[in-house]
Write a protein that holds these residues in place. Sequence first.
Motif, PDB file in Angstrom:
ATOM      1  N   GLU A 263     -12.827 -13.355   2.588  1.00 14.06           N
ATOM      2  CA  GLU A 263     -11.939 -13.966   3.528  1.00 14.06           C
ATOM      3  C   GLU A 263     -12.780 -14.247   4.774  1.00 14.06           C
ATOM      4  O   GLU A 263     -12.331 -15.100   5.473  1.00 14.06           O
ATOM      5  CB  GLU A 263     -11.196 -12.681   3.902  1.00 14.06           C
ATOM      6  CG  GLU A 263      -9.657 -12.888   3.942  1.00 14.06           C
ATOM      7  CD  GLU A 263      -8.923 -11.506   4.305  1.00 14.06           C
ATOM      8  OE1 GLU A 263      -9.280 -10.592   3.732  1.00 14.06           O
ATOM      9  OE2 GLU A 263      -7.961 -11.605   4.861  1.00 14.06           O
TER      10      GLU A 263
ATOM     11  N   THR B  55       0.871  -1.261   0.069  1.00 12.51           N
ATOM     12  CA  THR B  55      -0.058   0.042  -0.262  1.00 12.51           C
ATOM     13  C   THR B  55       0.926   1.234  -0.011  1.00 12.51           C
ATOM     14  O   THR B  55       1.561   1.564   0.993  1.00 12.51           O
ATOM     15  CB  THR B  55      -1.092   0.111   1.374  1.00 12.51           C
ATOM     16  OG1 THR B  55      -1.370  -1.227   1.752  1.00 12.51           O
ATOM     17  CG2 THR B  55      -1.905   1.067   0.984  1.00 12.51           C
TER      18      THR B  55
ATOM     19  N   GLY C  20      -6.893  -5.039   3.279  1.00 15.76           N
ATOM     20  CA  GLY C  20      -7.163  -4.351   4.514  1.00 15.76           C
ATOM     21  C   GLY C  20      -8.285  -5.048   5.243  1.00 15.76           C
ATOM     22  O   GLY C  20      -8.920  -6.195   4.764  1.00 15.76           O
TER      23      GLY C  20
END
Length: 340
Positions: free
Chosen positions: A199, A96, A169
């Motif tokens: 996830e 990131t 994230g």
Amino acid sequence: MIVRYVQFLKELHAHLNTSFSQQTLQALVARKAVHNSECLQWQMSLDDFKEMDDSFNIFKCIHQVVNDEEAVYKLTYDVIHEFAEDNVKYLELRSTPKDIPSTGMTRDLYVRTMLRAVHDCHLENVDIMVYILLSIDRRNSVEIAQLTVDLAEKFYKETGVVVGLDFSGHPGIGNAADFIPVFKSAKEKGLKISCHLAELAMYEETLAVLRQSPPDRIGHGTFLHRYDPGQGYEEIEDTVISKRIPIEACMTSNLKTNTVSKYSEHHFDFWFRKRHPVILCTDGKGVYKTSLSGEYIHAARTFSFSKQDLWQLTLGSIDHIFAPDTIKTLLHNKWQLACP
Ligand code: 5GP
């Protein structure tokens, strides 16, 4: 037998800031002289996390020591060498880009610094091809996500080393569906996208993304398959299968964050037995104390891979890299030479 077949690995899901070696981590911590109790505690807690939130707390601490140009360079440089030592011949490293005014770090400089480390490793003839994906942190705004896409496009055109984007994230924060226009914009610019999806069991956002802007690969995908018939999950599994979207399977990471209870229950097996494209990855070799060859060994032992299975798995992953077709051909040729 496993060792012979893992001589030529491809790592497609590795986050820079979670892929440190212990040695690099110690050096980065020492540089910052971060000796307060909180940081001593997080280094110890690498052996002791029980759920996903624990790993996100550790990420915050790592970001405190990787917050300037020198740290980003050292981490990238070391991580590339370490993957090469583990027989990884092709690496897509994702990170990131960060704006950190207190250290003079900008998103642009962050990417340039990673590229400089990649370039230096190349000049040293380190035996590994490295490409970069820029990560969009779902905790941040859609505007920052679009900035990241624009940055990726710029460096894709300038260098060809940045080849795409990652969407990641904390899955409990924000809604992936809000980022669909950004995913579409990335595709229009010719960039590839890997999205962390399912996830956790998050039916609505997963379905929205798959319907409106299916990614080129899915990170984790722990809850994509039909584990809960009748709840609408069928469409998710069917879409992933019909579009043949490859899944980046991070077995040890999922065990350590407790989204999967044991190796034998990992969804890798479900997809692999279906002959659906699935690629073994580390996610964060530092945080999860693993290596790519280690992931292959865990999978081979747990699922009793045949020689044919290993052949198929290592060869198959080449087709799903984000680098151009010329690199795929090169890797196919190298692989033929490397494997019996
Ligand atoms: P960085 O992008 O700073 O190099 O790597 C750390 C970042 O990657 C984390 O702050 C987080 O946004 C993302 N990340 C790392 N591991 C995971 C994971 O297992 N799941 C998700 N959703 N994001 C992750």
